[in-house]
Design a protein around this motif. Structure first.
Motif, PDB file in Angstrom:
ATOM      1  N   GLY A 140       0.815  -1.215   0.000  1.00  0.00           N
ATOM      2  CA  GLY A 140       0.000   0.000   0.000  1.00  0.00           C
ATOM      3  C   GLY A 140       0.845   1.261   0.000  1.00  0.00           C
ATOM      4  N   PHE A 196      -6.470  -0.343  -3.133  1.00  0.00           N
ATOM      5  CA  PHE A 196      -6.681  -0.693  -1.724  1.00  0.00           C
ATOM      6  C   PHE A 196      -7.817  -1.680  -1.483  1.00  0.00           C
ATOM      7  N   ASP A 233      -7.320  -5.271   0.560  1.00  0.00           N
ATOM      8  CA  ASP A 233      -8.075  -5.600   1.771  1.00  0.00           C
ATOM      9  C   ASP A 233      -9.032  -6.765   1.559  1.00  0.00           C
ATOM     10  N   HIS A 275     -13.210   2.427   1.703  1.00  0.00           N
ATOM     11  CA  HIS A 275     -12.555   2.580   0.400  1.00  0.00           C
ATOM     12  C   HIS A 275     -13.586   2.865  -0.694  1.00  0.00           C
TER      13      HIS A 275
END
Length: 164
Positions: A46, A62, A66, A99
């Motif tokens: 990241g 992202f 995740d 996000h």
């Protein structure tokens, strides 16, 4: 000291704690070790993406990071239902929602400075929750080892005192 450096040191410390728990009882703490390694890897990737592509373009990767981490932990939870895995998956699902909200607002032009600040603070807070969750399992194991060691020592002293 920069925030990235602080998070890097915290991530390394949590990885070390989990590694020590794993070294002590590999069968019991294999998942903990794997998750801490993956958290460290996702953190590094990241930050690398942020350095290469800058914000907000890096934000697009992202959710994938995740989601893969959440799927891996959920799969591990299905095999061995430990409460810390639920906390990890839950925090990652919340991060995914954050996000998607930030990306949606960015793409529609509705992302304000305040919204961006709120997003960054929230993501950081959930990352701290993840680190604290992993560290608490590792530290809990360390305290359990210390308790056993202390009770063994007490038993030795009690036995020698009784023989005197």
């Amino acid at each position: 000291m920069s925030l990235v450096l602080i998070y890097t040191m915290a991530t390394a410390a949590v990885f070390l704690i989990c590694f020590l728990a794993y070294r002590s009882k590999p069968q019991k703490y294999a998942d903990l070790m794997g998750v801490s390694a993956m958290i460290a890897l996702v953190f590094a990737v990241g930050n690398l993406l942020l350095a290469m592509y800058r914000f907000p373009d890096a934000l697009l990767a992202f959710p994938l990071l995740d989601l893969s981490l959440a799927a891996m932990i959920y799969r591990a939870w299905q095999k061995n239902r430990e409460p810390w895995k639920v906390v990890m998956v839950g925090s990652l699902v919340v991060q995914l929602m954050l996000h998607f909200a930030a990306i949606s607002m960015w793409k529609t032009g509705a992302l304000t400075q305040h919204g961006l600040w709120l997003y960054v603070v929230s993501i950081n807070a959930f990352f701290v929750v993840q680190l604290a969750t992993l560290a608490s399992v590792g530290v809990g194991h360390g305290l359990d080892c210390l308790r056993c060691w202390m009770s063994d020592r007490r038993g030795v002293h009690t036995l020698s005192d009784a023989q005197s």
